[in-house]
Design a protein around this motif. Structure first.
Motif, mmCIF file in Angstrom:
data_model
loop_
_atom_site.group_PDB
_atom_site.id
_atom_site.type_symbol
_atom_site.label_atom_id
_atom_site.label_comp_id
_atom_site.label_asym_id
_atom_site.label_seq_id
_atom_site.Cartn_x
_atom_site.Cartn_y
_atom_site.Cartn_z
ATOM 1 N N LYS A 184 13.672 29.676 30.078
ATOM 2 C CA LYS A 184 12.842 30.593 29.047
ATOM 3 C C LYS A 184 11.460 30.278 29.216
ATOM 4 O O LYS A 184 10.486 30.899 28.828
ATOM 5 C CB LYS A 184 13.068 30.041 27.699
ATOM 6 N N ARG A 207 28.000 33.334 29.791
ATOM 7 C CA ARG A 207 26.953 32.555 28.832
ATOM 8 C C ARG A 207 25.646 32.817 29.176
ATOM 9 O O ARG A 207 24.885 33.352 28.203
ATOM 10 C CB ARG A 207 27.518 31.218 28.680
ATOM 11 N N SER A 210 24.569 36.462 29.209
ATOM 12 C CA SER A 210 24.392 36.879 27.662
ATOM 13 C C SER A 210 23.048 36.084 26.777
ATOM 14 O O SER A 210 22.310 36.805 26.281
ATOM 15 C CB SER A 210 25.561 36.245 26.879
ATOM 16 N N ASP A 211 22.745 35.170 27.226
ATOM 17 C CA ASP A 211 21.700 34.162 26.479
ATOM 18 C C ASP A 211 20.369 34.915 27.185
ATOM 19 O O ASP A 211 19.431 35.034 26.134
ATOM 20 C CB ASP A 211 21.786 32.774 26.966
ATOM 21 N N SER A 213 19.949 37.686 28.338
ATOM 22 C CA SER A 213 19.871 39.090 27.912
ATOM 23 C C SER A 213 18.774 39.268 26.405
ATOM 24 O O SER A 213 18.668 40.358 25.921
ATOM 25 C CB SER A 213 21.095 39.980 27.621
ATOM 26 N N LYS A 214 18.843 38.263 25.716
ATOM 27 C CA LYS A 214 18.247 38.058 24.379
ATOM 28 C C LYS A 214 16.838 37.433 24.243
ATOM 29 O O LYS A 214 16.098 37.408 23.183
ATOM 30 C CB LYS A 214 18.952 37.401 23.435
ATOM 31 N N VAL A 215 16.399 37.134 25.723
ATOM 32 C CA VAL A 215 15.113 36.411 25.636
ATOM 33 C C VAL A 215 14.074 37.446 25.946
ATOM 34 O O VAL A 215 14.120 38.435 26.314
ATOM 35 C CB VAL A 215 15.115 35.546 27.126
ATOM 36 N N LYS A 216 13.041 37.150 25.074
ATOM 37 C CA LYS A 216 11.915 37.893 25.085
ATOM 38 C C LYS A 216 10.905 37.872 26.201
ATOM 39 O O LYS A 216 10.658 36.487 26.560
ATOM 40 C CB LYS A 216 10.994 37.731 23.806
ATOM 41 N N VAL A 222 12.659 42.756 25.836
ATOM 42 C CA VAL A 222 13.589 41.801 25.543
ATOM 43 C C VAL A 222 14.656 42.215 26.632
ATOM 44 O O VAL A 222 14.992 43.003 27.014
ATOM 45 C CB VAL A 222 14.076 42.032 24.322
ATOM 46 N N GLY A 223 15.175 40.724 27.319
ATOM 47 C CA GLY A 223 16.266 40.887 28.172
ATOM 48 C C GLY A 223 15.699 40.573 29.625
ATOM 49 O O GLY A 223 14.650 40.973 30.001
#
Length: 314
Positions: A184, A207, A210-211, A213-216, A222-223
């Motif tokens: 991140k 995991r 998926s995690d 895919s939600k990161v700005k 996003v993703g």
């Protein structure tokens, strides 16, 4: 008059591929011959394994020392492979960047000039080891972020594009949360793709995808796309392309694929020659080998330009 509009850059092509709902398959190639074999098979992207000596513990860098020589070898190697098919995106290993921010910037500029479309850079210490070996040493997160920032700055200064893949080896000794924090942090300063090395299970693979895919992202979107490193005999499960796609990966590389096949076939051929005196090998005609390396294209080019080299045939 000839159309002089430049085609999309390899980096632009790779970005367009990442934007699609599919996985990018990147076969590992380690020289011009294996690159041509992969292209002849129909692959639209390539992954450059620097040279077979990466098996000593890292890629061509790390414990082999002599960083300046190594950096030059890797740059020249990348340039050679990229030049075989300039329109085909080539992904390369940038190791640790071969030093501090100045060396990272120099490495990125060299790759851009070589025609490389993307590279991955990691958070191990300079004297690194393969991500599938134990007891890896990492730099602190601030040093890691400075490498990514330097790569982004070099890209911006060049005025050209290259995709930055942030690789972390933190999972093995520091755990999943630390690894995610590093990925991140890399994305925050401009990395484009996340590469968690040493994933230990399919569940862990799902995991991280998926995690991420939600990161700005830095651009406000996003993703973040994830890359899977498929290394048989390593710590990660050997996933098929479809299995990696189902986990959520957008890219998969196979660094040892060609090396493993060459190891088995050439070992058997040499053993056969030594023990039985057999010189036949697999009996691939030498002309076929030449044609694989571009003989027909060379003949056509020379004749079309008015050359005399092949006017009597070959």
């Amino acid at each position: 008059m000839a159309n002089l509009t430049p085609p999309p850059s390899p980096a632009a092509k790779l970005r367009a591929m990442l934007a699609k709902d599919e996985i990018i398959v990147c076969p590992g190639v380690y020289d011009g011959f294996t690159a041509r074999l992969a292209l002849n098979a129909g692959f639209e992207t390539l992954y450059m394994v620097p040279l077979p000596p990466f098996l000593f513990g890292s890629n061509i860098g790390g414990e082999m020392g002599k960083k300046k020589l190594i950096e030059g070898n890797v740059r020249d190697h990348a340039s050679m492979i990229a030049s075989i098919s300039p329109s085909t995106p080539l992904i390369a290993d940038a190791d640790t960047g071969y030093g501090g921010p100045l060396m990272v910037g120099r490495t990125v500029a060299s790759y851009i000039n070589a025609g490389v479309a993307a590279f991955h850079i990691e958070d191990q210490v300079v004297n690194k080891r393969c991500g599938h070996l134990r007891n890896k040493e990492l730099v602190d997160i601030d040093t890691w972020v400075s490498r990514i920032r330097a790569a982004v700055m070099a890209r911006e200064q060049s005025g050209r594009d290259i995709i930055i893949i942030a690789r972390t080896d933190a999972l093995a000794d520091h755990g999943y949360e630390e690894a995610m924090a590093r990925l991140k942090a890399a994305v925050d300063v401009g990395a484009d793709v996340a590469f968690l090395e040493g994933v230990r299970s399919i569940e862990e693979a799902r995991r991280v995808c998926s995690d991420m895919s939600k990161v700005k992202r830095k651009d406000g979107g996003v993703g973040v796309s994830c890359l899977y490193n498929c290394v048989p005999g390593g710590v990660s499960p050997v996933l098929s392309v479809q299995e990696a796609r189902e986990c959520g990966y957008k890219m998969i590389i196979t660094p040892t694929l060609a090396l493993g096949e060459v190891f088995e076939a050439v070992t058997e051929a040499y053993k056969d020659l030594m023990e039985k005196g057999n010189t036949k090998g697999n009996e691939v005609p030498v002309r076929t080998l030449f044609e694989t390396c571009g003989l027909k294209e060379s003949v056509e080019f020379d004749l079309k330009a008015g050359g005399k080299l092949y006017e009597k045939g070959v």
